[in-house]
Design a protein around this motif. Structure first.
Motif, PDB file in Angstrom:
ATOM      1  N   LEU A 335     -37.993 112.409  33.615  1.00  0.00           N
ATOM      2  CA  LEU A 335     -36.952 111.629  34.723  1.00  0.00           C
ATOM      3  C   LEU A 335     -36.221 111.145  34.086  1.00  0.00           C
ATOM      4  N   LEU A 336     -35.709 111.145  32.964  1.00  0.00           N
ATOM      5  CA  LEU A 336     -35.120 110.108  32.086  1.00  0.00           C
ATOM      6  C   LEU A 336     -33.911 111.828  32.062  1.00  0.00           C
ATOM      7  N   LYS A 337     -34.311 112.183  31.534  1.00  0.00           N
ATOM      8  CA  LYS A 337     -33.328 112.903  31.413  1.00  0.00           C
ATOM      9  C   LYS A 337     -32.374 113.939  32.785  1.00  0.00           C
ATOM     10  N   GLU A 338     -33.484 114.139  33.585  1.00  0.00           N
ATOM     11  CA  GLU A 338     -32.583 114.256  35.273  1.00  0.00           C
ATOM     12  C   GLU A 338     -32.157 113.378  35.719  1.00  0.00           C
ATOM     13  N   ILE A 339     -31.955 112.043  35.808  1.00  0.00           N
ATOM     14  CA  ILE A 339     -31.633 110.859  36.164  1.00  0.00           C
ATOM     15  C   ILE A 339     -29.009 110.868  35.266  1.00  0.00           C
ATOM     16  N   ASN A 340     -30.284 111.024  34.302  1.00  0.00           N
ATOM     17  CA  ASN A 340     -28.631 111.583  33.089  1.00  0.00           C
ATOM     18  C   ASN A 340     -28.297 111.917  33.277  1.00  0.00           C
ATOM     19  N   GLU A 341     -28.038 113.044  33.954  1.00  0.00           N
ATOM     20  CA  GLU A 341     -27.906 114.798  34.090  1.00  0.00           C
ATOM     21  C   GLU A 341     -26.622 114.361  35.092  1.00  0.00           C
ATOM     22  N   LEU A 348     -23.740 114.631  45.213  1.00  0.00           N
ATOM     23  CA  LEU A 348     -24.638 114.897  44.614  1.00  0.00           C
ATOM     24  C   LEU A 348     -25.626 114.724  46.454  1.00  0.00           C
ATOM     25  N   ALA A 349     -26.032 115.996  47.080  1.00  0.00           N
ATOM     26  CA  ALA A 349     -27.097 115.452  48.052  1.00  0.00           C
ATOM     27  C   ALA A 349     -27.745 114.511  47.927  1.00  0.00           C
ATOM     28  N   ASP A 350     -27.997 114.091  49.012  1.00  0.00           N
ATOM     29  CA  ASP A 350     -27.958 113.076  50.084  1.00  0.00           C
ATOM     30  C   ASP A 350     -30.198 113.153  49.319  1.00  0.00           C
ATOM     31  N   PHE A 351     -30.818 114.304  50.007  1.00  0.00           N
ATOM     32  CA  PHE A 351     -31.848 114.272  49.412  1.00  0.00           C
ATOM     33  C   PHE A 351     -32.338 113.845  48.371  1.00  0.00           C
ATOM     34  N   TYR A 352     -31.207 114.425  47.083  1.00  0.00           N
ATOM     35  CA  TYR A 352     -31.649 114.752  46.146  1.00  0.00           C
ATOM     36  C   TYR A 352     -31.627 113.406  45.739  1.00  0.00           C
ATOM     37  N   VAL A 353     -30.508 112.047  45.883  1.00  0.00           N
ATOM     38  CA  VAL A 353     -30.118 111.221  45.644  1.00  0.00           C
ATOM     39  C   VAL A 353     -31.865 110.505  46.108  1.00  0.00           C
ATOM     40  N   VAL A 354     -32.022 110.335  47.501  1.00  0.00           N
ATOM     41  CA  VAL A 354     -32.829 109.706  47.898  1.00  0.00           C
ATOM     42  C   VAL A 354     -34.492 110.354  47.149  1.00  0.00           C
ATOM     43  N   LYS A 355     -34.488 111.124  46.685  1.00  0.00           N
ATOM     44  CA  LYS A 355     -35.569 112.163  45.301  1.00  0.00           C
ATOM     45  C   LYS A 355     -35.457 111.208  44.449  1.00  0.00           C
ATOM     46  N   THR A 357     -34.761 108.362  43.800  1.00  0.00           N
ATOM     47  CA  THR A 357     -34.209 107.143  43.808  1.00  0.00           C
ATOM     48  C   THR A 357     -36.143 106.173  44.285  1.00  0.00           C
ATOM     49  N   GLN A 358     -36.906 107.818  44.811  1.00  0.00           N
ATOM     50  CA  GLN A 358     -37.322 107.494  45.453  1.00  0.00           C
ATOM     51  C   GLN A 358     -38.799 107.292  44.101  1.00  0.00           C
ATOM     52  N   GLU A 359     -38.729 108.138  43.247  1.00  0.00           N
ATOM     53  CA  GLU A 359     -39.463 108.791  41.750  1.00  0.00           C
ATOM     54  C   GLU A 359     -38.694 107.630  40.732  1.00  0.00           C
ATOM     55  N   LEU A 360     -38.267 107.179  40.630  1.00  0.00           N
ATOM     56  CA  LEU A 360     -37.969 105.826  39.754  1.00  0.00           C
ATOM     57  C   LEU A 360     -38.522 104.884  39.884  1.00  0.00           C
ATOM     58  N   LEU A 361     -38.601 104.416  41.298  1.00  0.00           N
ATOM     59  CA  LEU A 361     -39.613 103.415  42.072  1.00  0.00           C
ATOM     60  C   LEU A 361     -41.555 103.988  41.536  1.00  0.00           C
ATOM     61  N   GLN A 362     -41.677 105.082  41.043  1.00  0.00           N
ATOM     62  CA  GLN A 362     -42.711 105.272  40.875  1.00  0.00           C
ATOM     63  C   GLN A 362     -43.057 105.439  39.005  1.00  0.00           C
ATOM     64  N   HIS A 363     -41.721 104.912  38.087  1.00  0.00           N
ATOM     65  CA  HIS A 363     -41.794 104.721  37.154  1.00  0.00           C
ATOM     66  C   HIS A 363     -41.483 103.602  36.583  1.00  0.00           C
ATOM     67  N   PRO A 364     -41.994 102.586  36.484  1.00  0.00           N
ATOM     68  CA  PRO A 364     -41.203 100.838  36.570  1.00  0.00           C
ATOM     69  C   PRO A 364     -41.145 100.820  34.556  1.00  0.00           C
ATOM     70  N   TYR A 386     -30.958 102.650  50.642  1.00  0.00           N
ATOM     71  CA  TYR A 386     -32.761 103.095  50.343  1.00  0.00           C
ATOM     72  C   TYR A 386     -33.709 101.806  49.959  1.00  0.00           C
ATOM     73  N   LEU A 387     -32.608 101.502  48.170  1.00  0.00           N
ATOM     74  CA  LEU A 387     -34.011 100.295  47.754  1.00  0.00           C
ATOM     75  C   LEU A 387     -33.816  98.923  48.507  1.00  0.00           C
ATOM     76  N   LYS A 388     -32.611  98.728  48.725  1.00  0.00           N
ATOM     77  CA  LYS A 388     -33.561  98.019  50.151  1.00  0.00           C
ATOM     78  C   LYS A 388     -34.112  97.724  51.071  1.00  0.00           C
ATOM     79  N   MET A 389     -34.045  98.842  51.995  1.00  0.00           N
ATOM     80  CA  MET A 389     -34.792  99.402  52.781  1.00  0.00           C
ATOM     81  C   MET A 389     -36.109  99.699  52.320  1.00  0.00           C
ATOM     82  N   ARG A 390     -37.021  99.586  51.292  1.00  0.00           N
ATOM     83  CA  ARG A 390     -37.820  99.784  50.426  1.00  0.00           C
ATOM     84  C   ARG A 390     -38.840  98.024  50.511  1.00  0.00           C
TER      85      ARG A 390
END
Length: 422
Positions: A335-341, A348-355, A357-364, A386-390
């Motif tokens: 995930l870190l490699k993907e975020i840095n990329e 960046l597509a909205d779907f991909y931004v949300v995806k 962000t969701q994965e980031l929440l699963q990797h504290p 998305y983070l504010k909504m969550r």
């Protein structure tokens, strides 16, 4: 009428000693034998008393033989005179470099080694039974040399494994190779070529077992979804770098940066003190999962000062391979490699931004070690929304705290430790 006793003259002694070594030179290959006798293999093998007698002959030199003959009186009769080579007394005539070797084998008062002097006093002979013993002694030493060459050959082919050996009896040598697995094979007393052929079969079997075991390790690692996660990596490093007193609770304290009395006495991981943000239960659950997968193990220890037993974390054959393995598809490092990329990419597509962000929440654990996620959140408004909504929807105290840290963009105030490039 009884003959008078007489002492051998110096000239007679010199002649007897010279004739004796000239006639029996094939039995006294002193340089070769002395070299073989220093081998640990020979020192364990040559223990029977008959072989000690033969060693007394091998330690015999012209100087020591002259000294023995000069001290004894010849009784002229119809029989033969025995000249005993007492082990303890022979040592007095040996070069200093041979004293330790003689002490390993020879005992005081051992009179089984002797020479025969004919009645006329002109010939010194090896008794026939002693010649047979010497022949057997030569064969044994040659076998020892062959075995030693074979053991050296094994070490050369198995540099990554340790070698141990022992004699099961007078005709069988058992060699044990220890690597990831223990291999055991018995070498039967035989000529060197036969032993080499036997060893080649053993080598092929060993390589196959090692390859099969390595394949099993890789299969076990590939099946683990912990590959590339930072918390398991930290636990594996602590376990691998320390031999004592790394219990699950101690591991938890070290990784969370809590008070730990032996902190300065341990070998630290690359992540010590970085996981203060994570709950104790999360770390203990990961430790438990790693044990179930065989990535680490726990062995029982006894602490004598307090008379208590405790479980210490120890590495397994999978631990090092786990640290070297490629990250799993949805791991922290992947995930870190993907975020840095995608941190600096616009559009960046909205779907991909949300995806992401969701994965980031699963990797504290990722946010505890590397803060490059902040650039991604700052770059994409949708991620913050998305983070504010969550944050409004969640009821978990830990998740609320985690979401506030992600939105604040300043996790270092609550999570100690320097930013690291994982």
């Amino acid at each position: 009428m009884k003959q008078e006793r007489k002492v051998l003259t110096a000239k007679e002694i010199d002649q007897l000693a010279s004739d004796f070594f000239d006639n029996y030179g094939s039995y006294f290959d002193r340089p070769f034998y002395m070299k073989v006798l220093t081998l640990p293999l020979a020192q364990q093998y040559l223990r029977p008393s008959s072989l000690k007698v033969c060693l007394a002959y091998q330690l015999l030199t012209r100087e020591s033989l002259r000294a023995v003959l000069a001290e004894q009186i010849l009784h002229e009769n119809d029989g033969k005179q025995h000249f005993y080579l007492e082990a303890g007394r022979l040592k007095e005539y040996l070069p200093e470099e041979d004293w330790e070797l003689a002490s390993d084998y020879l005992l005081l008062g051992d009179k089984q080694a002797y020479l025969d002097l004919t009645a006329d006093g002109k010939k010194l002979l090896l008794p026939s039974n002693k010649r047979q013993q010497l022949q057997h002694f030569k064969e044994c030493l040659h076998n020892c040399q062959s075995w030693q060459n074979l053991l050296d050959h094994i070490r050369g082919n198995h540099g990554d494994m340790s070698l141990a050996w022992r004699f099961k009896n007078q005709s069988k040598l058992e060699a044990t190779l220890t690597g990831r697995k223990d291999y055991e094979h018995v070498f039967v007393l035989a000529d060197p070529e036969a032993m080499k052929q036997e060893y080649d079969k053993f080598l092929n079997r060993s390589k196959k077992k090692e390859a099969d075991y390595q394949h099993w390790i890789e299969k076990q690692i590939a099946a683990s979804d912990l590959r590339g996660d930072l918390l398991p990596r930290a636990i594996a490093q602590l376990t691998l770098r320390n031999e004592t007193r790394i219990t699950p609770n101690n591991c938890l304290k070290i990784l969370r940066g809590l008070s730990y009395s032996d902190y300065d006495a341990i070998n630290h991981s690359d992540y010590d003190g970085h996981f203060r943000f994570l709950p104790n239960e999360t770390i203990l659950q990961v430790i438990d999962k790693m044990q179930k997968e065989g990535l680490i193990a726990a062995e029982e220890r006894y602490y004598a000062d307090y008379h208590v037993y405790y479980h210490e974390l120890v590495p397994t054959d999978l631990t090092e391979e786990f640290l070297r393995a490629a990250p799993a598809e949805k791991s922290d490092l992947a995930l870190l490699k993907e975020i840095n990329e995608y941190a600096d990419k616009n559009g960046l597509a909205d779907f991909y931004v949300v995806k992401l962000t969701q994965e980031l929440l699963q990797h504290p654990a990722l946010t505890c070690v590397d803060h490059s996620y902040q650039a991604f959140i700052a770059q994409h408004d949708l991620a913050r929304e998305y983070l504010k909504m969550r944050l409004q929807l969640t009821s978990s105290k830990f998740m609320k705290k985690y979401l506030r840290l992600l939105l604040a963009g300043d996790a270092e105030k609550s999570i100690p430790g320097q930013t690291m490039n994982a």
